[in-house]
Design a protein around this motif. Structure first.
Motif, PDB file in Angstrom:
ATOM      1  N   TRP A 177      19.897  16.944  28.485  1.00 35.58           N
ATOM      2  CA  TRP A 177      20.898  18.011  28.476  1.00 35.58           C
ATOM      3  C   TRP A 177      22.048  17.585  27.580  1.00 35.58           C
ATOM      4  O   TRP A 177      22.089  16.471  27.059  1.00 35.58           O
ATOM      5  CB  TRP A 177      21.391  18.314  29.898  1.00 35.58           C
ATOM      6  N   MET A 225      18.979  15.260  40.382  1.00 34.19           N
ATOM      7  CA  MET A 225      20.344  14.993  40.845  1.00 34.19           C
ATOM      8  C   MET A 225      20.383  13.856  41.868  1.00 34.19           C
ATOM      9  O   MET A 225      21.309  13.039  41.865  1.00 34.19           O
ATOM     10  CB  MET A 225      20.952  16.265  41.430  1.00 34.19           C
ATOM     11  N   TYR A 245      26.176  12.377  34.974  1.00 30.81           N
ATOM     12  CA  TYR A 245      25.384  13.212  34.064  1.00 30.81           C
ATOM     13  C   TYR A 245      26.109  13.460  32.749  1.00 30.81           C
ATOM     14  O   TYR A 245      25.497  13.832  31.757  1.00 30.81           O
ATOM     15  CB  TYR A 245      25.020  14.545  34.736  1.00 30.81           C
ATOM     16  N   THR A 259      14.385  24.734  37.761  1.00 33.22           N
ATOM     17  CA  THR A 259      14.963  23.403  37.536  1.00 33.22           C
ATOM     18  C   THR A 259      16.225  23.528  36.692  1.00 33.22           C
ATOM     19  O   THR A 259      17.269  22.940  37.011  1.00 33.22           O
ATOM     20  CB  THR A 259      13.955  22.472  36.842  1.00 33.22           C
ATOM     21  N   LEU A 284      20.289  22.714  37.850  1.00 40.52           N
ATOM     22  CA  LEU A 284      21.157  21.797  37.104  1.00 40.52           C
ATOM     23  C   LEU A 284      22.397  22.510  36.581  1.00 40.52           C
ATOM     24  O   LEU A 284      23.508  21.976  36.662  1.00 40.52           O
ATOM     25  CB  LEU A 284      20.374  21.147  35.960  1.00 40.52           C
ATOM     26  N   GLY A 344      14.957  20.015  40.333  1.00 42.60           N
ATOM     27  CA  GLY A 344      16.383  19.897  40.024  1.00 42.60           C
ATOM     28  C   GLY A 344      17.080  18.926  40.956  1.00 42.60           C
ATOM     29  O   GLY A 344      17.896  18.091  40.525  1.00 42.60           O
ATOM     30  N   TRP A 374      25.787  20.998  37.930  1.00 45.96           N
ATOM     31  CA  TRP A 374      26.405  20.152  36.902  1.00 45.96           C
ATOM     32  C   TRP A 374      27.107  21.077  35.910  1.00 45.96           C
ATOM     33  O   TRP A 374      26.517  21.559  34.950  1.00 45.96           O
ATOM     34  CB  TRP A 374      25.353  19.288  36.216  1.00 45.96           C
ATOM     35  N   ILE A 430      19.808  22.614  28.133  1.00 48.18           N
ATOM     36  CA  ILE A 430      18.830  21.732  28.784  1.00 48.18           C
ATOM     37  C   ILE A 430      17.511  21.805  28.029  1.00 48.18           C
ATOM     38  O   ILE A 430      17.100  22.882  27.586  1.00 48.18           O
ATOM     39  CB  ILE A 430      18.595  22.145  30.256  1.00 48.18           C
TER      40      ILE A 430
END
Length: 232
Positions: A177, A151, A161, A80, A84, A147, A88, A94
């Motif tokens: 995060w 999203m 995000y 996961t 991310l 993940g 991102w 995170i």
């Protein structure tokens, strides 16, 4: 000295904040810290009690979730984190916990409404709750798909995000995060506090109104943006 020591130290210190802040029980949580130049992140090893952790035990993993350095198995949530980080690109750390109030809202499959200025100090939106994962995703690569579950929720709700640094995964628990692992931990503590306040608000007054837009805008802009004036 390992070339990964800096992110191992960062991940270790951030992980050790979780029990201090009351955000984890036993081993129910993990923090990671990324080095984008090296294309790797450091993450807590799976199932190791916090009192037994050290910087050297933080596992180094790439953005495909493969272990690069370390003798221990990385967190079961590693894929996961990897998804991310890969998609991102401005995330530096995170956090995943099963903190009590945040997880209760996740299990209720509800966004956390913006009821007050504590919430608005940190974000203008409700804290989103991603819908429960589909059966196909569950039967596939579960942690990897989590993940995409996160999203997809941001895409469907039109959220950024960079502006909303937290989410509830439906029937699961919170992820947060930030630009650093420390900021991600801070956001995790904020989410838990706001979740508790929102629950108490609804218990005291089930018809409690949401915070009006003018106050949301005022409190968010006091702390963020070009004209912020909170702090030194």
């Amino acid at each position: 000295m390992s070339k990964y020591q800096h992110i191992q130290e960062e991940a270790y210190k951030a992980n050790m904040q979780l029990p201090k802040l009351g955000l984890v029980l036993f081993t129910f949580g993990n923090v990671s810290a990324v080095d984008r130049d090296l294309g790797v992140f450091a993450i807590k090893p799976s199932g190791v009690p916090y009192e037994d952790l050290s910087p050297e035990k933080m596992v180094i993993v790439d953005f495909e979730g493969k272990t690069v350095e370390g003798n221990l198995r990385p967190s079961s949530d590693t894929l996961t984190h990897a998804v991310l980080y890969k998609h991102w690109e401005k995330i530096g750390g995170i956090v995943h916990t099963h903190s009590v109030y945040g997880t209760a809202w996740a299990q209720s499959q509800r966004d956390i409404p913006n009821y007050g200025t504590t919430h608005a100090d940190h974000l203008t939106a409700d804290i989103p709750c991603a819908p429960p994962m589909s059966d196909d995703m569950i039967l596939g690569d579960y942690e990897y798909q989590t993940g995409f579950q996160i999203m997809n929720c941001f895409k469907d709700k039109g959220l950024s995000y960079e502006e909303v640094e937290m989410i509830l995964v439906g029937n699961h628990a919170p992820f947060t995060w930030g630009k650093t692992a420390d900021k991600a931990v801070y956001n995790s503590a904020v989410l838990e506090t706001v979740a508790k306040m929102a629950l108490l608000t609804e218990q005291i007054n089930p018809q409690a109104p949401r915070l009006k837009d003018s106050l949301i805008k005022k409190h968010f802009e006091r702390k963020h943006g070009p004209n912020s004036y909170y702090g030194q």
